[in-house]
Design an enzyme around this catalytic site. Sequence first.
Site, short mmCIF file in Angstrom:
data_model
loop_
_atom_site.label_atom_id
_atom_site.label_comp_id
_atom_site.label_asym_id
_atom_site.label_seq_id
_atom_site.Cartn_x
_atom_site.Cartn_y
_atom_site.Cartn_z
CG HIS A 1 69.14 91.94 -29.55
ND1 HIS A 1 70.49 91.78 -29.41
CD2 HIS A 1 68.73 91.00 -30.44
CE1 HIS A 1 70.90 90.79 -30.18
NE2 HIS A 1 69.85 90.30 -30.82
CG ASP B 1 72.90 94.15 -28.54
OD1 ASP B 1 71.97 93.70 -27.86
OD2 ASP B 1 73.44 93.50 -29.46
BR1 BUP Z 1 56.33 86.23 -29.06
C1 BUP Z 1 56.29 87.01 -27.41
N1 BUP Z 1 55.05 87.95 -25.63
O1 BUP Z 1 53.95 87.23 -27.45
P1 BUP Z 1 63.42 85.60 -26.82
C2 BUP Z 1 57.44 87.23 -26.71
N2 BUP Z 1 57.40 87.81 -25.49
O2 BUP Z 1 56.13 88.68 -23.80
P2 BUP Z 1 63.07 86.02 -29.71
C3 BUP Z 1 56.20 88.17 -24.93
O3 BUP Z 1 59.62 88.60 -25.77
P3 BUP Z 1 65.81 86.35 -30.26
C4 BUP Z 1 55.03 87.39 -26.86
O4 BUP Z 1 58.82 86.80 -22.85
C5 BUP Z 1 60.79 87.34 -24.20
O5 BUP Z 1 61.09 88.19 -23.15
C6 BUP Z 1 59.30 86.96 -24.15
O6 BUP Z 1 62.74 87.00 -26.52
C7 BUP Z 1 58.68 88.14 -24.81
O7 BUP Z 1 63.10 85.24 -28.29
C8 BUP Z 1 60.92 88.12 -25.49
O8 BUP Z 1 62.80 84.54 -26.00
C9 BUP Z 1 61.40 87.27 -26.64
O9 BUP Z 1 64.88 85.79 -26.62
O10 BUP Z 1 64.37 86.83 -29.79
O11 BUP Z 1 61.95 86.97 -29.75
O12 BUP Z 1 63.07 84.98 -30.74
O13 BUP Z 1 65.63 85.77 -31.64
O14 BUP Z 1 66.65 87.59 -30.26
O15 BUP Z 1 66.25 85.34 -29.24
#
Ligand code: BUP
Length: 459
Positions: free
Chosen positions: A18, A116
């Site tokens: 988020h 949000d």
């Molecule tokens: Br882990 C990780 N580095 O090591 P998502 C994630 N990220 O830059 P999530 C890093 O965090 P939800 C790491 O690039 C993305 O922007 C990644 O968001 C970054 O999945 C973000 O992909 C992660 O939407 O959140 O964390 O499971 O459950 O809310 O979808």
Amino acid sequence: TTASPPHIALLPSAGMGHLTPFLRLASMLSSRSCTVTLITASPSVSAAESSHVSFFLSQHPLVKHIEFQVIPSKPSSNPTTDDPFFLQFEATNRSVHLLYPSLASASPPLSAIFSDFAVASSFAPVAADLGIPNYIISTTSCKFFCLMAYLPVLLSDPSSFSSGLNEVNIPGITPFPLPSIPPEFKNPNHLFTSLIATSSQALSKAKGILMNTFDDFEPETLAAVNSGRVLDNLPPILPIGPLETFEPKKEQDQSYLPWLDSQPAESVVYVSFGSRTALSSAQIRELSKGLERSGYRFLWVLKTSKVDKDDKEELKDLLEESFLDRTKNKGRVVKGWVSQQDILEHPATGGFISHCGWNSVMEAARKGIPMLAWPQHGDQSVNAEVLEKAGLGIWERKWDWGLEGLVSGEEIGKKIVELMEDEKLRGLARKVGENAGKATGIGGKSEKVLTEVLEYLEQ
Ligand code: BUP
């Protein structure tokens, strides 16, 4: 008098999934001369959230920051879940009214609040009292957004999720196979379900729903929802993605970056299940076998707990030493936070095994990197279907839907080979990347949508 750029307050809710799109949008708004106030709830759930907020503020000295203390939930008050992110959503909703005085006295006065989806219901009355528009930011796919928006209707009919039907139908859009529906949605009393249903009921009060997606990625769903076929009382859905990243390139201090530099183009499989998903230790072992069997180079980010602060296990406790030894020239396994942005942008990265968190999907889309979808929970199965349909990746449904129990290393290895060798897929994914670039470039569809919103909000 000439119009001056708007002052926009942004309120993300808990979790990196988020926070990330909010920080990116805040950065985009700031570079378009808006005054930006970032509101964050304290204490944050994960260490990654607080360190990213500090880093963002250090990079954006003009952005104002309001930190507000959330009223914590009583541990016993939510018997349906102990998920710290869901509890924080609930606590934030209960605390939002505390923000009223600081928002009312903002200078220059606020033009709008971007908040949000998870806090939609509690922010609507605050925005109404302030007499300013409230835009909701949806951090998931348009397809999953439709499921959330329609949830109150589904919950009002007990047969909606009956196992006799193998899919859930929402008017105007393709059906949802029953296994892609988060199991929590079948329980109206579950905290996650009631929070989403309450937020959905407040959507009609919003001025618009800003979404990190783009028209070419989900054309049919966007057309259906914007023509009123899904629900007739929704405000406009405004696709403005894929959001630009603000994170500057990391110094080459992490050992995986120089390692990537020395790998051939498009040769490395990047593996990550996001910030809050841990695979079982048995599945971690099978994945290690699969990576090794595939013969491909890999960069694997390994997490073992839902909240990063609890992640204490060491690599040597999770993976056999002989595996780490045998693969030391072929791969890297990393614990802790990596710069996913830098990895996906790196020319050596050729494929992405992902849990399909929506930010990850949009980041891969921007770069046209083919994905092997391996969704785990929440919106991820629906997202997997969306990316597969858009041509960005492949998805083995039976892994996700638990028909297999543990997915074997042999199967994983075969799928990785398919991901890396399917030239048609690589071409389609590249095309997705080109379309993403067009959407966000000057005069592109997503760029125009955002420009129109900002013009409307000029003071
Ligand atoms: Br882990 C990780 N580095 O090591 P998502 C994630 N990220 O830059 P999530 C890093 O965090 P939800 C790491 O690039 C993305 O922007 C990644 O968001 C970054 O999945 C973000 O992909 C992660 O939407 O959140 O964390 O499971 O459950 O809310 O979808």
